[in-house]
Design a protein around this motif. Structure first.
Motif, PDB file in Angstrom:
ATOM      1  N   UNK A 166      -0.118  42.737  57.943  1.00  0.00           N
ATOM      2  CA  UNK A 166       0.545  44.379  58.844  1.00  0.00           C
ATOM      3  C   UNK A 166       0.468  43.740  60.335  1.00  0.00           C
ATOM      4  N   UNK A 167       0.848  44.827  60.981  1.00  0.00           N
ATOM      5  CA  UNK A 167       1.266  44.708  62.409  1.00  0.00           C
ATOM      6  C   UNK A 167      -0.337  44.457  63.090  1.00  0.00           C
ATOM      7  N   UNK A 168      -0.459  43.553  63.686  1.00  0.00           N
ATOM      8  CA  UNK A 168      -1.783  43.475  64.763  1.00  0.00           C
ATOM      9  C   UNK A 168      -1.705  44.594  65.833  1.00  0.00           C
ATOM     10  N   UNK A 169      -3.075  44.768  66.269  1.00  0.00           N
ATOM     11  CA  UNK A 169      -3.269  45.735  67.494  1.00  0.00           C
ATOM     12  C   UNK A 169      -2.472  45.063  68.805  1.00  0.00           C
ATOM     13  N   UNK A 170      -1.928  45.814  69.372  1.00  0.00           N
ATOM     14  CA  UNK A 170      -1.131  45.750  70.380  1.00  0.00           C
ATOM     15  C   UNK A 170      -1.185  46.935  71.726  1.00  0.00           C
ATOM     16  N   UNK A 171      -2.134  46.950  72.601  1.00  0.00           N
ATOM     17  CA  UNK A 171      -2.145  47.837  73.454  1.00  0.00           C
ATOM     18  C   UNK A 171      -1.076  48.523  73.959  1.00  0.00           C
TER      19      UNK A 171
ATOM     20  N   UNK B 143       2.185  48.340  72.897  1.00  0.00           N
ATOM     21  CA  UNK B 143       3.096  48.774  71.922  1.00  0.00           C
ATOM     22  C   UNK B 143       2.416  50.186  71.391  1.00  0.00           C
ATOM     23  N   UNK B 144       0.935  50.186  71.326  1.00  0.00           N
ATOM     24  CA  UNK B 144       0.329  51.364  70.899  1.00  0.00           C
ATOM     25  C   UNK B 144       0.566  52.551  71.711  1.00  0.00           C
ATOM     26  N   UNK B 145       0.451  52.249  73.102  1.00  0.00           N
ATOM     27  CA  UNK B 145       0.839  53.359  74.281  1.00  0.00           C
ATOM     28  C   UNK B 145       1.967  54.097  74.116  1.00  0.00           C
ATOM     29  N   UNK B 146       2.894  53.102  73.618  1.00  0.00           N
ATOM     30  CA  UNK B 146       4.487  53.791  73.383  1.00  0.00           C
ATOM     31  C   UNK B 146       4.493  54.342  72.058  1.00  0.00           C
ATOM     32  N   UNK B 147       4.187  53.779  71.110  1.00  0.00           N
ATOM     33  CA  UNK B 147       4.535  54.350  69.749  1.00  0.00           C
ATOM     34  C   UNK B 147       3.377  54.526  68.737  1.00  0.00           C
ATOM     35  N   UNK B 148       2.147  54.753  69.288  1.00  0.00           N
ATOM     36  CA  UNK B 148       1.064  55.310  68.352  1.00  0.00           C
ATOM     37  C   UNK B 148      -0.242  53.972  67.780  1.00  0.00           C
ATOM     38  N   UNK B 149      -1.134  54.639  67.538  1.00  0.00           N
ATOM     39  CA  UNK B 149      -1.945  53.490  67.073  1.00  0.00           C
ATOM     40  C   UNK B 149      -1.589  52.868  65.778  1.00  0.00           C
ATOM     41  N   UNK B 150      -2.205  51.605  65.698  1.00  0.00           N
ATOM     42  CA  UNK B 150      -2.019  50.749  64.630  1.00  0.00           C
ATOM     43  C   UNK B 150      -3.549  50.590  64.049  1.00  0.00           C
ATOM     44  N   UNK B 151      -3.359  50.367  62.582  1.00  0.00           N
ATOM     45  CA  UNK B 151      -4.651  49.751  62.063  1.00  0.00           C
ATOM     46  C   UNK B 151      -5.195  48.625  62.561  1.00  0.00           C
ATOM     47  N   UNK B 152      -4.393  47.638  62.402  1.00  0.00           N
ATOM     48  CA  UNK B 152      -4.781  46.421  62.734  1.00  0.00           C
ATOM     49  C   UNK B 152      -5.357  45.466  61.998  1.00  0.00           C
ATOM     50  N   UNK B 153      -5.140  44.062  62.101  1.00  0.00           N
ATOM     51  CA  UNK B 153      -5.628  43.044  60.998  1.00  0.00           C
ATOM     52  C   UNK B 153      -7.043  43.145  60.938  1.00  0.00           C
TER      53      UNK B 153
END
Length: 447
Positions: free
Chosen positions: A81-86, A88-98
């Motif tokens: 899955x997509x790793x956490x990326x502060x 990218x998450x600021x622009x596109x929303x939270x990710x669950x992360x690895x």
């Protein structure tokens, strides 16, 4: 939903030494830097409940491993899955992360999607067969070729290479066809939200309004109930537009004296509702409209009665086609002997589609309709739509003018039960269906 149990059930159906790959899908560009709203692939949702793009589920069923204590085939579920990326998450929303994926999704291990090509050959090592959806063959073929080519360079080290590529759909889609009690409850809710939307549309219907305003009323009600999206593009077809089966322009002004055909369903927790409803814009059926509407309603009732465990799937279409053919003969729209007209399928000129389809995570849900060339029988846990129709466009020289420009479809969602069926769209909320019910409802409930 017990997603881990679904994965376990699927792996039990696969041979030992199998690896299965399921992709969530990728975001698609609508125009320039604007994406279409993303919805994960239904197979991926079914097995994970996870809805982020750019994710791959890997299911592994290995044989007894020499260096472990496992005495039975060992099942594992891995996620890329997509790793956490502060940023990218600021622009596109939270990710669950690895890091959080294993605990949150009850899987064995997770990696970054960026590592898929590096790690994939490792889990394919010693696998005998690989399963993925042949519907996504173009997506997997290039990558699979690269992975297998890499493994072939290591055969002198004792590495074996899978010798069989198989279509996962044949196994997974059969599993999805039979709904669990939890799925059925979710589908009841999807059906009830869909009914509420149709009632809201009826309240907003009047001469002079526009089809898009009726569409807005129905979809507004869906969202008020918490539905994140429609299950399919809403059809709000007034007058002759109803004779176009997949009409979605929804731009025409509603005219006094016409019918409007609505075909719309809400999505709830991934599952689709699907209802078609036809009623008069001014609240009163004309005599020709009444005759045709009653004919379609009678055909639908005959088809629903055919939805019984042990009965072949096509029986409901045969039942509705016979009722419609008899009715069209009585109305002098068709001419000839019943048996001959049925054999020639003369009804197809005015009723050109099937009477239903499977329903579930997809509005046209997965599952075979025939087995070994024979229509399969209904079994408990299947959900099917029942939707006969009649469509008589304008301009037919051999048809009386009074019947022309009328399109009617009536559709409900039906669960096959142990002893018969349950109409999911007739719960605490239900649509008026008879001519009398519709006219009474329209007179007393419109805004």
């Amino acid at each position: 939903m017990n997603f881990a149990q679904r994965r376990q059930d699927l792996l039990e159906k696969l041979p030992a030494g199998s690896v299965a790959l399921i992709h969530s899908g990728e975001e698609q560009i609508r125009n320039r830097d604007v994406e279409y709203p993303f919805r994960a692939d239904s197979d991926f949702i079914y097995l994970t409940g996870f809805t982020e793009p750019d994710s791959v589920l890997v299911l592994v069923r290995t044989e007894v491993l020499a260096d472990t204590d496992y005495e039975q085939p060992h099942h594992q579920a891995w996620l890329f899955c997509r790793p956490k990326d502060p940023e990218q998450e600021t622009w596109q929303g939270k990710r669950l992360g690895v890091e959080d994926a294993p605990a949150q999704l009850n899987i064995d291990q997770a990696w970054s999607i960026d590592d898929l090509d590096e790690i994939a050959p490792q889990f394919l090592t010693h696998a005998k067969q690989v399963y993925f959806s042949f519907g996504h063959l173009a997506e997997w073929s290039g990558r699979m070729a690269d992975w297998l080519s890499e493994l072939k360079t290591q055969v002198r080290k004792g590495v074996t290479v899978p010798t069989s590529l198989n279509d996962l759909d044949t196994v997974l889609h059969e599993q999805r066809l039979f709904k669990s009690p939890q799925e059925i409850e979710v589908m009841r809710q999807a059906a009830q939200i869909s009914v509420a939307g149709h009632l809201a549309a009826m309240r907003a219907t009047r001469p002079g309004a526009y089809e898009y305003q009726i569409q807005s009323a129905i979809e507004h009600e869906f969202r008020l109930a918490g539905s994140p999206r429609v299950a399919f593009n809403t059809i709000a077809a007034a007058g002759e537009n109803a004779c176009i089966l997949h009409y979605t322009e929804n731009q025409t002004q509603l005219q006094d004296g016409d019918l409007i055909l609505l075909d719309a369903g809400a999505e709830w927790q991934g599952y689709a509702g699907d209802i078609s409803h036809t009623y008069p814009i001014n609240g009163r059926f004309s005599e020709p409209q009444k005759h045709l509407y009653n004919l379609v309603l009678k055909a639908q009732q005959a088809a629903i009665n055919a939805v019984q465990p042990g009965q072949p799937y096509n029986l409901m279409h045969q039942a509705s086609a016979e009722v419609i053919t008899i009715g069209l003969i009585e109305l002098e729209i068709l001419h000839g002997e019943l048996d001959e007209l049925l054999e020639k399928e003369a009804f197809k000129r005015f009723f050109m589609h099937g009477t239903g389809h499977w329903l579930g995570l997809d509005v046209h849900d997965v599952g075979r309709y025939k087995i070994n060339g024979e229509w399969r029988s209904f079994e408990p846990g299947m959900v099917v739509t029942v939707e006969p129709g009649l469509y008589i466009p304008k301009g037919l020289k051999d048809i009386e003018t009074q019947w022309q420009g009328i399109g009617i479809r009536i559709e409900d969602d039906v669960l096959v039960t142990e002893n018969g069926h349950e109409i999911l769209t007739q719960g605490a909320l239900r649509l008026p269906r008879t001519v009398e019910e519709i006219e009474q409802w329209m007179q007393t409930n419109r805004i």
